[in-house]
Design an enzyme around this catalytic site. Sequence first.
Site, PDB file in Angstrom:
ATOM      1  CB  CYS A 374      -0.931  -0.015   1.213  1.00 11.99           C
ATOM      2  SG  CYS A 374      -1.998   1.432   1.300  1.00 11.99           S
ATOM      3  CB  CYS A 377      -0.851   2.663   3.968  1.00 15.91           C
ATOM      4  SG  CYS A 377      -2.431   2.078   3.374  1.00 15.91           S
ATOM      5  CG  ASP A 378       2.822   1.208   4.556  1.00 17.49           C
ATOM      6  OD1 ASP A 378       2.259   1.712   5.539  1.00 17.49           O
ATOM      7  OD2 ASP A 378       2.644   0.037   4.193  1.00 17.49           O
TER       8      ASP A 378
END
Length: 552
Positions: A374, A377-378
């Site tokens: 992701c 997200c990261d």
Amino acid sequence: MTAQKNKESREWLIPEEGQKHLKDIFKGLKGDVHLVAFTSGDQKNEFDTYIRRFAEELALLSPKIHAEFHTVKDEAATKYDVKLTPTLLVNPEQYRIRFTGAPMGEEARALIETVFLVSMGQSGLSAASKQLLEELKEPRNPRVFTSPSCPYCPGQFMNAVKCAIAKPDLVSAECVDSDEFPDLSAKYKVGSVPHTQYTDSFSGVGMMPEERFVLELVALKDAEQALSDRGMEAKPSHEHGTEAKEYDVVILGAGPAGLTAGIYAERSGLKSIVIDKSIIGGQVAVTPNVENYPGFKNVGGMNLVEVLTAHTREYSNVRENETVDEVKIGKRIEVYTAKGVYSAKALILATGAQWRSLGVPGEKQFFGNGVSYCASCDGYAFKGKKVLMIGGGNSALTDALHLKNLGVQVTVVHRRDNFRAEQALQDALNREKIPVIWDSTVEEIYGDAERIKGVKLRNLKTGEDTLHECDGVFVAIGHIANTELASDIGVHLNEDGTIKVDRGMRTNIPRVYAAGDVTGGVRQIVTAVGEGATAALSAFEDIQNPYWKKRA
Ligand code: NAP
């Protein structure tokens, strides 16, 4: 110091549309909510300014919300043990719920939901979770590390908030913005968010179904281990004695297909509910940018999800983080979840697809410590660092562009010598001068006890293996359809594992339909939306005029 309850002309942080929406939902607030913010005292600190303005604005939107401000040097900071700034506490006299860092982006959703639950004085936990939590006899202080662009993060933090409301004497909940507190994140080796630190030595990565979170919180063990210790199955049991809630159509999956099916079902006069086991929006929620959904030249995936969800909520009931344990097909169709039983005349499976993994040594071991699926997200955690993006489709190129935009040194690795991705994305990749390693596959991801150090790549044309040092590996090599429930009830699948449907999105089982990525095809948002609409209209047609009865 308390915020003034007047609406002198001010430049709002919350956009006008958002103000209207919040004002509306805050009309349902019951009890008073006290937001107590702590800042460093530095007037120029952008995070301090954000938290101050956001708390003030929420207080202006409802007479039930009150905002109070202190610096970290005030006595109140000692009283509530606040050392980091900015920090926001919610009803600190009653609960131990805190946001460490400004709740920007996705974290703001968690704050709004927390305000709601605190005001209602309800945890919102399922009966199964409450029962599990009753076993807790010692304190628990879970910290959930999040990032502003991670759509999974609010869900995981809300699991902790619900427990903190249900057991205020034993459980606290802290949301830590890992971007704002890199030292704290490094201390707990946060590589992928949401990252939940239950104790100094026990942690978990990812958003979990509520019952799983509660089990891990109570047992301080991985849920599978805790269940096996108890001699139980991995599936949670649904609430016993709950009366089935009646609908015309139950839609499983709240991606573009499921959300659209909800709109079309209700507009056809069918009472519907949309249930997702994870977050609303499916894969679109983690797509940084969408450039091919008609009407939107360039829109953030999460923004598109917001627009779609708001539209669906005008008609249908949308629930997230609710896992379906079982579906029974009888005279009516019954759907069992941990939170209840739903009975319907028709079922639409819009369960989407999950990311495919490489299946190479090191991938599982370093998940959360350098390996991620992701980029939304990261990505932030890899600013200035070297990462490899594996894949040659639209997802890999979209995510590589997003990483580059964040300041990550990204190189794409593809197994062939040309991309599957659309030309517009390939052109953008060239413009951004993102390097590509062609004809290569990942053979192994290696590292030390803590993090990845690099990747062994094999050139498929020469057979040569080379080592590439890097700090992270993002994998975007396609998806596998989520067909577990479909298979359980006997729905026929295609050879590639997707659900077999006719032009009306009907499966082989009367009254069961499928739509979106779970059916395969070109897997675009626009086709998922079309399939969701078709499935709902077919359900309407069939309920009026059951074709299977005519055949008999
Ligand atoms: P995809 O189109 O199936 O592409 C997967 C890529 O990963 C391919 O390039 C494939 O290589 C490669 N691959 C597969 N298995 C691999 C392995 N074991 N090792 C190395 N490489 C491997 O998947 P996607 O990019 O996730 O897209 C899924 C669907 O969503 C597509 O229909 C796509 O169009 C859509 N989507 C659209 C957008 C957009 O329109 N903006 C954005 C994201 C996704 P080969 O090419 O050699 O097969």
